[in-house]
Design an enzyme around this catalytic site. Structure first.
Site, PDB file in Angstrom:
ATOM      1  CG  HIS A  53      44.348  47.716  67.545  1.00  0.00           C
ATOM      2  ND1 HIS A  53      45.574  48.196  67.926  1.00  0.00           N
ATOM      3  CD2 HIS A  53      44.559  46.413  67.202  1.00  0.00           C
ATOM      4  CE1 HIS A  53      46.491  47.248  67.829  1.00  0.00           C
ATOM      5  NE2 HIS A  53      45.897  46.152  67.377  1.00  0.00           N
ATOM      6  CD  GLU A  55      42.885  52.538  69.999  1.00  0.00           C
ATOM      7  OE1 GLU A  55      43.839  52.758  70.762  1.00  0.00           O
ATOM      8  OE2 GLU A  55      42.610  51.399  69.557  1.00  0.00           O
ATOM      9  CD1 TRP A 180      29.413  15.690  91.253  1.00  0.00           C
ATOM     10  CD2 TRP A 180      30.531  17.599  90.934  1.00  0.00           C
ATOM     11  NE1 TRP A 180      29.991  15.623  90.012  1.00  0.00           N
ATOM     12  CE2 TRP A 180      30.685  16.788  89.789  1.00  0.00           C
ATOM     13  CE3 TRP A 180      31.154  18.844  90.960  1.00  0.00           C
ATOM     14  CZ2 TRP A 180      31.418  17.189  88.683  1.00  0.00           C
ATOM     15  CZ3 TRP A 180      31.894  19.244  89.856  1.00  0.00           C
ATOM     16  CH2 TRP A 180      32.019  18.429  88.734  1.00  0.00           C
ATOM     17  NE  ARG A 194      37.593  23.677  83.686  1.00  0.00           N
ATOM     18  CZ  ARG A 194      37.193  22.419  83.747  1.00  0.00           C
ATOM     19  NH1 ARG A 194      36.608  21.850  82.678  1.00  0.00           N
ATOM     20  NH2 ARG A 194      37.341  21.721  84.863  1.00  0.00           N
ATOM     21  N   GLY A 294      45.214  19.093  92.309  1.00  0.00           N
ATOM     22  CA  GLY A 294      44.598  19.046  93.631  1.00  0.00           C
ATOM     23  C   GLY A 294      45.402  19.700  94.712  1.00  0.00           C
TER      24      GLY A 294
END
Length: 357
Positions: A53, A55, A180, A194, A294
């Site tokens: 972790h 720390e 596009w 993504r 969509g």
């Protein structure tokens, strides 16, 4: 009120935490710094689940361990006090003689939920909390949404024309090609997004029309789990998503659908599909979902209130007719300009109470 130096060192914790975005699931993003006489003598962040972790990495970065007894530990999230894949961070902090800990925000997950702060205080450690708390919650909005709301954090993403259309009417476009709206920089950014999320969803109509891969190609990172929402379950076996490495899940009402390259999840016709998708993802431990279309899918999730954040690219040219883009309202978090489009990021304040830092 936090001191200026506390704020400065907590910002460094957040900078460090952000370096691992998209790589720590199911763990949160955490950064830590150790300060002696207002000088950072060690710092670190949690890199991925199973690794030490933040720390521990910060403590191990300190060359002179004797300084730890007079140092202050800054950490963006409450230290853990339980055994998991790594030992409790509270034990490590105390065993190294650190007597003051400054925490950005509490960890509200069931395993921690204030127990780390209590363990430190019971051992005589001075604890300061809520330093840049909103910022520290924001960077872990996926983690907090998952643990507090019992669902993944949901991001909508689409590109629309200057006059609010997602696409031309395909039957009027030669060879049915996609148009596009955005340029190369925006597409690179989308692939970065993504890589940061655990799952990505598109509707069957988008898969049939655009044949997307729904993976990460223009950025370094893991591919998200690919989800397709299809009432009929009818999809071409040679679709790009089925020829691309990774896992595909198709949500469908058709229990007879034949899908060789995907896991099929049968939907209940008596319940809305958005709720069922969200519940399924929570049950398998998915903390975040990016929806890329969509129009039917976006409008369904919007109508059901199943979204937290919308990222909308608006192009510079009008289409004049075509498929209307969805409409959302909320708090505007950011506006960015590209050569081909403008990006607006909107927060759904009606369902999400994770503050923007």
């Amino acid at each position: 009120m936090p001191r200026n130096n506390d704020i400065k060192f907590m910002r460094r914790c957040l900078d460090l935490a952000g370096k691992a975005e998209g790589r720590t699931y199911p763990n949160p993003l955490v950064g830590a710094v150790i300060v002696h006489n207002n000088i950072i003598i060690g710092e670190g962040y949690h890199m991925m689940a199973g690794d030490p972790h933040a720390e521990a990495n910060a403590i191990n970065a300190v060359a002179n361990r004797e300084l730890l007894k007079k140092a202050v530990l800054f950490v963006s999230l409450e230290p853990c006090s339980h055994f998991g894949k790594t030992p409790p961070c509270t034990d490590l902090i105390l065993s190294n003689g650190i007597r003051k800990v400054v925490i950005g925000t509490t960890d509200t997950s069931d395993k921690v939920a204030g127990k780390g702060i209590m363990a430190l205080q019971n051992a005589g450690c001075k604890v300061v909390t809520d330093v840049l708390g909103e910022d520290c919650r924001w960077i872990n909005r996926r983690f907090f949404t998952f643990n507090e709301k019992k669902r993944p954090y949901i991001i909508l993403k689409w590109a629309q024309s200057a006059d609010g259309y997602l696409d031309h009417e395909r039957e009027k476009v030669p060879e049915h090609k996609a148009t596009w709206i955005t340029g190369r920089p925006e597409r690179v950014l989308v692939h970065k997004w993504r890589a940061e999320e655990q799952a990505i969803l598109a509707g069957a109509g988008t898969v049939r029309a655009d044949d997307p891969k729904l993976n990460v190609r223009y950025w370094a990172g893991d591919d998200p789990l690919r989800l397709i929402l299809s009432s009929s379950g009818t999809l071409r076996e040679d679709s790009a998503v089925f020829r691309t490495n990774g896992t595909n899940i198709v949500f469908t009402y058709n229990e007879e659908a034949d899908l060789e390259n995907a896991l099929k999840v049968k939907l209940d016709k008596n319940r809305n599909s958005a709720s069922q998708v969200v519940e399924y993802l929570y049950n398998i431990g998915i903390q975040s979902l990016l929806i890329e279309g969509g129009a039917v899918v976006h409008n369904h999730f919007i109508s059901e209130g199943k979204w937290d954040e919308a990222r909308i690219f608006t192009g510079k040219e009008p289409f004049r007719t075509g498929v209307k883009a969805p409409v959302v309202s909320g708090r505007v978090l950011a506006n960015l300009s590209f050569s081909s489009s403008n990006l607006e990021v909107i927060m759904n304040d009606k369902v999400s109470d994770v503050p923007r830092g």
